[in-house]
Design a protein around this motif. Structure first.
Motif, PDB file in Angstrom:
ATOM      1  N   UNK A   1       3.195  -7.626  -8.897  1.00 45.25           N
ATOM      2  CA  UNK A   1       1.823  -7.243  -8.552  1.00 45.25           C
ATOM      3  C   UNK A   1       1.169  -8.289  -7.658  1.00 45.25           C
ATOM      4  N   UNK A   2       1.446  -9.561  -7.914  1.00 44.88           N
ATOM      5  CA  UNK A   2       0.861 -10.617  -7.074  1.00 44.88           C
ATOM      6  C   UNK A   2       1.447 -10.566  -5.663  1.00 44.88           C
ATOM      7  N   UNK A   3       2.741 -10.350  -5.556  1.00 45.17           N
ATOM      8  CA  UNK A   3       3.350 -10.246  -4.225  1.00 45.17           C
ATOM      9  C   UNK A   3       2.754  -9.070  -3.462  1.00 45.17           C
ATOM     10  N   UNK A   4       2.564  -7.956  -4.146  1.00 50.08           N
ATOM     11  CA  UNK A   4       1.965  -6.792  -3.488  1.00 50.08           C
ATOM     12  C   UNK A   4       0.510  -7.072  -3.120  1.00 50.08           C
ATOM     13  N   UNK A   5      -0.214  -7.811  -3.958  1.00 56.91           N
ATOM     14  CA  UNK A   5      -1.604  -8.162  -3.642  1.00 56.91           C
ATOM     15  C   UNK A   5      -1.669  -9.063  -2.412  1.00 56.91           C
TER      16      UNK A   5
ATOM     17  N   UNK B   1       2.870  -3.413 -12.846  1.00 61.12           N
ATOM     18  CA  UNK B   1       3.217  -4.285 -11.728  1.00 61.12           C
ATOM     19  C   UNK B   1       3.004  -3.609 -10.381  1.00 61.12           C
ATOM     20  N   UNK B   2       2.502  -2.358 -10.401  1.00 60.46           N
ATOM     21  CA  UNK B   2       2.385  -1.602  -9.152  1.00 60.46           C
ATOM     22  C   UNK B   2       0.992  -1.678  -8.538  1.00 60.46           C
ATOM     23  N   UNK B   3      -0.038  -1.913  -9.369  1.00 61.93           N
ATOM     24  CA  UNK B   3      -1.398  -1.813  -8.884  1.00 61.93           C
ATOM     25  C   UNK B   3      -1.932  -3.110  -8.308  1.00 61.93           C
TER      26      UNK B   3
ATOM     27  N   UNK C   1      -5.181   0.009  -5.813  1.00 62.19           N
ATOM     28  CA  UNK C   1      -4.226   0.596  -4.877  1.00 62.19           C
ATOM     29  C   UNK C   1      -2.812   0.440  -5.420  1.00 62.19           C
ATOM     30  N   UNK C   2      -2.106   1.557  -5.560  1.00 64.30           N
ATOM     31  CA  UNK C   2      -0.699   1.576  -5.935  1.00 64.30           C
ATOM     32  C   UNK C   2       0.037   2.409  -4.886  1.00 64.30           C
ATOM     33  N   UNK C   3       1.355   2.294  -4.813  1.00 64.57           N
ATOM     34  CA  UNK C   3       2.086   3.046  -3.780  1.00 64.57           C
ATOM     35  C   UNK C   3       1.798   4.540  -3.778  1.00 64.57           C
ATOM     36  N   UNK C   4       1.541   5.132  -4.939  1.00 63.17           N
ATOM     37  CA  UNK C   4       1.351   6.581  -5.021  1.00 63.17           C
ATOM     38  C   UNK C   4      -0.104   7.012  -5.166  1.00 63.17           C
ATOM     39  N   UNK C   5      -1.022   6.066  -5.359  1.00 64.46           N
ATOM     40  CA  UNK C   5      -2.384   6.447  -5.714  1.00 64.46           C
ATOM     41  C   UNK C   5      -3.363   5.343  -5.376  1.00 64.46           C
ATOM     42  N   UNK C   6      -4.526   5.741  -4.848  1.00 64.94           N
ATOM     43  CA  UNK C   6      -5.639   4.813  -4.631  1.00 64.94           C
ATOM     44  C   UNK C   6      -6.857   5.360  -5.359  1.00 64.94           C
TER      45      UNK C   6
ATOM     46  N   UNK D   1     -15.715 -10.755   3.025  1.00 62.14           N
ATOM     47  CA  UNK D   1     -14.410 -11.408   3.073  1.00 62.14           C
ATOM     48  C   UNK D   1     -13.388 -10.507   2.392  1.00 62.14           C
ATOM     49  N   UNK D   2     -12.110 -10.735   2.691  1.00 64.43           N
ATOM     50  CA  UNK D   2     -11.048  -9.932   2.105  1.00 64.43           C
ATOM     51  C   UNK D   2     -10.654 -10.531   0.764  1.00 64.43           C
ATOM     52  N   UNK D   3     -10.615  -9.693  -0.272  1.00 64.31           N
ATOM     53  CA  UNK D   3     -10.158 -10.145  -1.586  1.00 64.31           C
ATOM     54  C   UNK D   3      -9.289  -9.079  -2.239  1.00 64.31           C
ATOM     55  N   UNK D   4      -8.083  -9.489  -2.605  1.00 68.02           N
ATOM     56  CA  UNK D   4      -7.197  -8.636  -3.398  1.00 68.02           C
ATOM     57  C   UNK D   4      -6.827  -9.392  -4.670  1.00 68.02           C
ATOM     58  N   UNK D   5      -6.259  -8.659  -5.624  1.00 69.68           N
ATOM     59  CA  UNK D   5      -5.916  -9.285  -6.890  1.00 69.68           C
ATOM     60  C   UNK D   5      -4.814  -8.508  -7.580  1.00 69.68           C
TER      61      UNK D   5
END
Length: 325
Positions: free
Chosen positions: A307-311, A273-275, A148-153, A284-288
């Protein structure tokens, strides 16, 4: 914490110096407290207090204090930027501990810093990456990687396998399942009728049999039609070379990619740094972060934490909002 020989510890501390993170959640590190102490010196984080704890309830969740479930698995002089069995094993143990805490409900989401697959294997854990560990330790059979990025998933039908094996693994049931997971994930995020586009396997999506050996007709189209017959707004297979442009333009909410590089390439062109990497289908919820351990710059204090802050932010968005801890 991911692989402690990489940039994980420093981007964690950089992220936890951001006041916004404490507005969103109560962040907790699962890893090694002495490694975080070492990382303080390379990120101008001497004002931070690393709080080693053994139970989530002991944590003091305030800006400037970093609670750490301290597994104490690593030597204090762990070499940075080097592949090692000890850091690979520790990365696995950190994640296994996080999964146990999530299964008990002590934490509401997991956000992973990067691991190194070679180190993971040297440490005795023969997995392609985080996603497969999460699936096995939660007994999940049907899951998918979503970027997931601001412009594209983008969500993937196959991921960490060679291209020939990826084509072998694609089948109508899997295509349908990934479309359905994409639909349900975006619905949970507030999009009542997400628009989904599916990539072809071959150039020009086979162009009616001109390229390939009928893979689109055999492997992709039946899955797309099954999803469409259930009322899901899905189109495809479409040529990947133009599809991602159309998705960024806003024609579609998410793209179903057939294999790793088909989906990862367009996301990473938008910026490393966007994705954000989200494992879909887990209980469970997992992001990275969507970048690697960056051994070449580990310990230099220059790794970007965006990228970590966005995750973390996306993990908070997906996580349940009521809990007892």
């Amino acid at each position: 914490m991911g692989d402690a020989a990489g940039v994980g510890p420093e981007i964690i501390l950089k992220s936890l110096m951001n006041a916004d993170v404490y507005e969103w959640c109560r962040p907790l590190v699962i890893g090694d407290a002495k490694i975080l102490e070492n990382a303080k010196r390379v990120v101008d984080g001497e004002h931070l207090t690393i709080q080693p704890i053994s139970d989530v309830r002991e944590g003091k969740f305030r800006l400037g204090n970093v609670p750490c479930i301290d597994l104490n698995l690593l030597p204090e002089d762990l070499p940075l930027g080097e592949v090692s069995a000890v850091s690979g094993d520790a990365a696995y143990q950190f994640l296994a501990q996080a999964i146990e805490l999530a299964k008990k409900g002590d934490i509401q989401a997991i956000c992973t810093a990067p691991l190194n697959k070679e180190a993971l294997h040297l440490g005795g854990h023969k997995y392609p990456g985080h996603t497969e560990i999460l699936a096995q330790l939660t007994d999940t059979k049907d899951y998918a990687m979503m970027l997931s990025a601001p412009e594209l998933k983008v969500i993937h039908v196959t991921t960490h396998v060679g291209l020939i094996d990826a084509v072998k693994q694609i089948n109508p049931d899997r295509v349908y399942s990934v479309i359905k997971m994409a639909h349900e994930t975006l619905k949970k995020a507030g999009n009542e009728q997400p628009k989904i586009a599916v990539c072809g396997i071959n150039p020009h999506a086979g162009e009616n049999g001109l390229f390939g050996y009928g893979e689109e007709e055999e492997k992709v189209i039946p899955g797309v039609e099954r999803a469409a017959n259930e009322g899901i707004d899905v189109q495809g297979p479409l040529p990947a070379d133009t599809l991602f442009f159309r998705a960024v333009r806003g024609d579609f909410d998410i793209v179903v990619a057939m294999y790793h590089d088909q989906g990862h390439g367009p996301i990473k062109v938008l910026g490393l740094d966007a994705g954000v990497n989200i494992t879909v289908g887990l209980p469970i919820i997992r992001t990275s972060v969507d970048h690697g351990t960056a051994f070449d710059i580990a310990g230099k204090g220059i790794a970007d934490e965006k990228s970590l802050i966005e995750a973390i932010r996306q993990g908070v968005e997906l996580a349940p909002k009521s809990f007892d801890v």
